[in-house]
Design a protein around this motif. Structure first.
Motif, short mmCIF file in Angstrom:
data_model
loop_
_atom_site.label_atom_id
_atom_site.label_comp_id
_atom_site.label_asym_id
_atom_site.label_seq_id
_atom_site.Cartn_x
_atom_site.Cartn_y
_atom_site.Cartn_z
N UNK A 112 0.83 -1.21 0.00
CA UNK A 112 0.00 0.00 0.00
C UNK A 112 0.87 1.26 0.00
N UNK A 113 1.97 1.25 0.77
CA UNK A 113 2.89 2.39 0.79
C UNK A 113 3.46 2.64 -0.60
N UNK A 114 3.85 1.57 -1.28
CA UNK A 114 4.39 1.72 -2.63
C UNK A 114 3.33 2.20 -3.61
N UNK A 115 2.12 1.73 -3.47
CA UNK A 115 1.05 2.20 -4.34
C UNK A 115 0.79 3.69 -4.13
N UNK A 116 0.89 4.16 -2.87
CA UNK A 116 0.77 5.60 -2.61
C UNK A 116 1.93 6.35 -3.27
N UNK A 117 3.14 5.78 -3.18
CA UNK A 117 4.30 6.40 -3.82
C UNK A 117 4.11 6.51 -5.33
N UNK A 118 3.57 5.45 -5.96
CA UNK A 118 3.33 5.50 -7.40
C UNK A 118 2.36 6.65 -7.72
N UNK A 120 11.42 8.53 -1.70
CA UNK A 120 11.87 9.72 -0.97
C UNK A 120 12.01 9.37 0.50
N UNK A 121 13.16 9.70 1.07
CA UNK A 121 13.46 9.45 2.48
C UNK A 121 14.01 10.73 3.10
N UNK A 122 13.90 10.84 4.40
CA UNK A 122 14.49 11.98 5.11
C UNK A 122 15.72 11.48 5.84
N UNK A 123 16.87 12.09 5.54
CA UNK A 123 18.14 11.74 6.17
C UNK A 123 18.72 13.02 6.77
N UNK A 181 17.36 15.32 8.40
CA UNK A 181 16.42 16.41 8.13
C UNK A 181 16.44 16.92 6.69
N UNK A 182 17.00 16.15 5.78
CA UNK A 182 17.04 16.52 4.36
C UNK A 182 16.30 15.45 3.56
N UNK A 183 15.41 15.88 2.66
CA UNK A 183 14.68 14.94 1.79
C UNK A 183 15.62 14.48 0.69
N UNK A 184 15.81 13.17 0.60
CA UNK A 184 16.75 12.57 -0.36
C UNK A 184 16.03 11.48 -1.16
N UNK A 185 16.45 11.30 -2.41
CA UNK A 185 15.95 10.20 -3.22
C UNK A 185 16.84 8.99 -2.96
N UNK A 186 16.22 7.91 -2.50
CA UNK A 186 16.98 6.70 -2.17
C UNK A 186 16.70 5.59 -3.16
N UNK A 187 17.74 4.84 -3.49
CA UNK A 187 17.58 3.59 -4.22
C UNK A 187 17.62 2.48 -3.17
N UNK A 188 16.63 1.59 -3.22
CA UNK A 188 16.56 0.48 -2.28
C UNK A 188 16.33 -0.82 -3.01
N UNK A 189 16.74 -1.92 -2.38
CA UNK A 189 16.63 -3.23 -3.03
C UNK A 189 16.57 -4.33 -1.99
N UNK A 190 15.75 -5.34 -2.28
CA UNK A 190 15.61 -6.55 -1.45
C UNK A 190 15.45 -7.72 -2.40
N UNK A 191 16.28 -8.74 -2.26
CA UNK A 191 16.17 -9.93 -3.10
C UNK A 191 16.03 -11.18 -2.26
N UNK A 192 15.26 -12.13 -2.75
CA UNK A 192 15.17 -13.42 -2.07
C UNK A 192 16.57 -14.04 -1.96
N UNK A 193 16.84 -14.75 -0.88
CA UNK A 193 18.19 -15.31 -0.68
C UNK A 193 18.70 -16.15 -1.84
N UNK A 194 17.83 -16.94 -2.47
CA UNK A 194 18.29 -17.81 -3.55
C UNK A 194 18.70 -17.03 -4.80
N UNK A 200 21.53 10.94 -5.49
CA UNK A 200 20.92 9.67 -5.12
C UNK A 200 21.65 9.12 -3.92
N UNK A 201 20.90 8.53 -2.98
CA UNK A 201 21.52 7.94 -1.80
C UNK A 201 21.06 6.49 -1.65
N UNK A 202 21.84 5.75 -0.88
CA UNK A 202 21.44 4.43 -0.39
C UNK A 202 21.68 4.48 1.11
#
Length: 167
Positions: free
Chosen positions: A49-55, A80-83, A85-98, A125-127
């Motif tokens: 739901x959070x991602x759908x709001x982001x879209x 968009x994340x706050x780091x 106190x600054x709004x930053x665009x973050x790249x994030x990733x999660x992969x299944x272990x296999x 861009x931040x990570x």
């Protein structure tokens, strides 16, 4: 707006039909090792739901990453994340272990970086990564995001920030 497909993977928006896959991903203790705890099925639904709001609000978010023949790998995207106190665009990733250790996270994150650059989404861009998550830090470095600083997340956890200006 989606990242361009690569030679090995493609992206799509996540939806309610992805709940089983996302609950499996976000509920996996290996995937969530650097988070306070694995997410419940209800929390995975909240994630979707959070991602759908982001879209809807930002035309970006974390997207489903799958092979060209439709095998679910995980998620990757821009939020968009706050780091500090600054709004930053973050790249994030999660992969299944296999699917970890096969270059998928780097390919997906590179495609997301390319989208951010092509669409001029941010100045940089931040990570944001747990200090002991060395594999994620390596992915950030491989996509051109060197170590920037150590800080504390909004939830009070120590994190390292990898960052670079976007062209």
């Amino acid at each position: 707006m989606l990242p361009e497909p690569t030679a090995r993977l493609r992206f799509r928006e996540m939806g309610a039909a992805d709940l089983d896959a996302m609950a499996g991903l976000l509920g996996d203790p290996v995937v969530m090792k650097h988070y306070p705890s694995p997410k419940t099925r209800e929390e995975a639904a909240d994630w979707i739901a959070w991602n759908q709001r982001n879209y809807a609000e930002h035309n970006l978010g974390l997207w489903i990453v799958e092979t060209l023949d439709g095998v679910f790998l995980g998620d990757c995207g821009l939020t968009w994340q706050v780091v500090d106190d600054v709004r930053e665009l973050e790249v994030g990733y999660h992969l299944l272990p296999q699917h970890q250790g096969r270059g998928y996270a780097t390919l997906a994150a590179l495609a997301c970086r390319a989208l951010a650059e092509r669409e001029h989404l941010a100045e940089r861009l931040v990570a944001i990564i747990a200090p002991d998550n060395i594999p994620s830090q390596r992915v950030a470095e491989r996509i051109g995001l060197p170590f920037d600083r150590a800080t504390v997340s909004r939830s009070g956890l120590p994190v390292v920030v990898h960052a670079a200006a976007l062209g």
